[in-house]
Enzyme design. Structure first.
Site: not given
Ligand code: NAD
Length: 425
Positions: A115
């Site tokens: 990561k």
């Molecule tokens: P993103 O940036 O597209 O979306 C994040 C969302 O969470 C947004 O709606 C944002 O406004 C909200 N957010 C951010 N900080 C916040 C907080 N402190 N409190 C409440 N809401 C908050 O990110 P993503 O890609 O959707 O990732 C979200 C989660 O999923 C992360 O934990 C990431 O590690 C995990 N994840 C993502 C993927 C992927 O393919 N994108 C894969 C596996 C896991």
């Protein structure tokens, strides 16, 4: 029994790396892992901290701190996203890299775990500044990444464009177009069909499998989703399309609530146009804390770590929690939820659709032959369904929660490869 005070508890719960280690320790005990192998897996195998100088648009020079951590390369090249956020810390990146090791092992794709992250606030940076940040960070970590070494991907606040810059910078340095250096690229540069939807769709598949496993209705459940980004926004859309009622959804500023169900396609259009959920008609505007305790059958935390803790776990009404985010639930909250009979599909299973399709992307790049979208979705669905069954069987075998069952499955698979390779000690 040692008594832990509230401050220490908060510190413990807010450190994702300690949280990962707690689960590892529990699972290692259950599968009677060799103590030496446990020590190898309890810490990352490689950590790099880099200073990233960037010329800002106003002519000033700023220096950002970035990390790339490889937790394990026992099962294959390290694999994992890069996060841009003011909250990035080395312990967060360590935890996220270890979760990638376990996740890749749970879905049985031939990757280890890695990561990266940069401490920055991308909302306050221009496209030009973000491009220069990404390119210099890539140059600084160039020696440890590569299609057979470590393959980055997007995470919070990074996306297709970030991956395109990273791939271009790497290719310029190596003097060869190397599409397999990253996944989550734009399709025009070798990205895979379906990668954009993969994590959210995988989460929806795991909701479906969890409901089936518990004998709950396959449509009409009330669903609450925390986060409306790549994972939360798309999970909400797929669950809406499957016939469930999404009654709450949030972004980082606040949340929408309507007991009769929100029109998720309209919510997504609103968010795209306005940049935030606030103001969406026909819904109450509440805060993220209220969102998590709404009346519902299914809760999908899909924003960030440490959202369900000892402070609010007892107030959660959902019967099923499917973790779209990495590390949204603390170990202390796990115990409370387990005692209350809440079924938790853990992050290292539930959000693994993304890395599964990233694996497909890497395979397609190395073959130079691209698959159709339906084939990507069908193969990902099969892997998610099989992995769900593996985790449920492991939880049953060790008489433990689905989370620890998933850790047992993963650690067992990593341990198997470590033993086959032998320890170069
Ligand atoms: P993103 O940036 O597209 O979306 C994040 C969302 O969470 C947004 O709606 C944002 O406004 C909200 N957010 C951010 N900080 C916040 C907080 N402190 N409190 C409440 N809401 C908050 O990110 P993503 O890609 O959707 O990732 C979200 C989660 O999923 C992360 O934990 C990431 O590690 C995990 N994840 C993502 C993927 C992927 O393919 N994108 C894969 C596996 C896991």
């Amino acid at each position: 029994m040692a008594v832990i005070n509230t401050k220490d508890l908060q510190r413990l719960e807010s450190n994702p790396f300690l949280q990962m280690q707690k689960r590892l320790e529990k699972a290692a005990e259950l599968i009677q892992l060799d103590p030496g192998i446990y020590r190898i897996l309890a810490t990352p195998c490689h950590e790099l901290t880099v200073s990233v100088p960037v010329k800002m648009d106003d002519g000033s020079l700023r220096v950002f701190t970035g990390y790339r951590v490889q937790h394990s390369i026992a099962r294959g090249p390290a694999k994992g996203g890069i996060r841009y956020s003011p909250e990035v810390s080395l312990d967060e990146v360590r935890a996220l890299s270890a979760w990638m090791t376990w996740k890749c092992a749970v879905v049985n794709v031939p990757f280890g775990g890695g990561k990266g992250g940069i401490i920055c606030d991308p909302r306050r940076m221009s496209q030009g500044e973000l491009e220069r940040l990404t390119r210099r960070y890539t140059a600084n970590i160039l020696d440890i990444i590569g299609p057979e070494r470590d393959v980055p991907a997007p995470d919070m606040n990074t996306g297709e464009q970030t991956m395109a810059w990273l791939m271009d910078t790497y290719s310029m340095h190596t003097r060869a177009m190397t599409s397999s250096i990253v996944t989550g690229k734009p399709i025009g540069l070798g990205g895979s069909q379906g990668r954009h939807e993969a994590t959210g769709l995988g989460v929806a598949f795991i909701v479906r499998e969890s409901l089936r496993h518990l004998g709950m209705p396959s449509t009409g459940c009330r669903v609450v989703v925390q986060g409306s980004g790549n994972v939360g926004g798309l999970a909400a859309l797929f669950l809406h399309e499957m016939g469930h009622k999404v009654v709450g959804i949030s972004d980082m500023y606040g949340a929408l609530h309507n007991d009769n169900g929100l029109d998720i396609p309209l919510v997504r259009t609103w968010l795209k146009e306005k940049g935030r959920l606030e103001g969406f008609p026909n819904a109450d505007y509440i805060d993220n804390a209220q969102l998590l305790t709404l009346e519902c059958e299914v809760l999908v935390p899909a924003a960030t770590e440490n959202q369900i803790t000892s402070a609010n776990a007892a107030d959660i009404h959902a019967k099923v929690i499917v973790e779209g985010a990495n590390g949204p639930t603390s170990a202390e909250a796990d115990a409370i939820l387990e005692a209350r009979g809440v079924f938790v599909a853990p992050d290292i299973l539930a959000n693994a659709g993304g890395v599964t399709v990233s694996y497909f992307e890497w395979v397609q790049n190395r073959m130079g032959y691209f698959w159709e979208e339906q084939m990507v979705f069908d193969r990902m669905e099969r892997i998610m369904v099989d992995s769900f069954a593996d985790v449920v069987a492991s939880a049953k075998k060790y008489a433990t929660s689905q989370r620890i069952g998933a850790y047992c499955t993963a650690i067992d698979r990593v341990n198997y490869c470590l033993n086959l390779r032998g320890i170069y000690a």
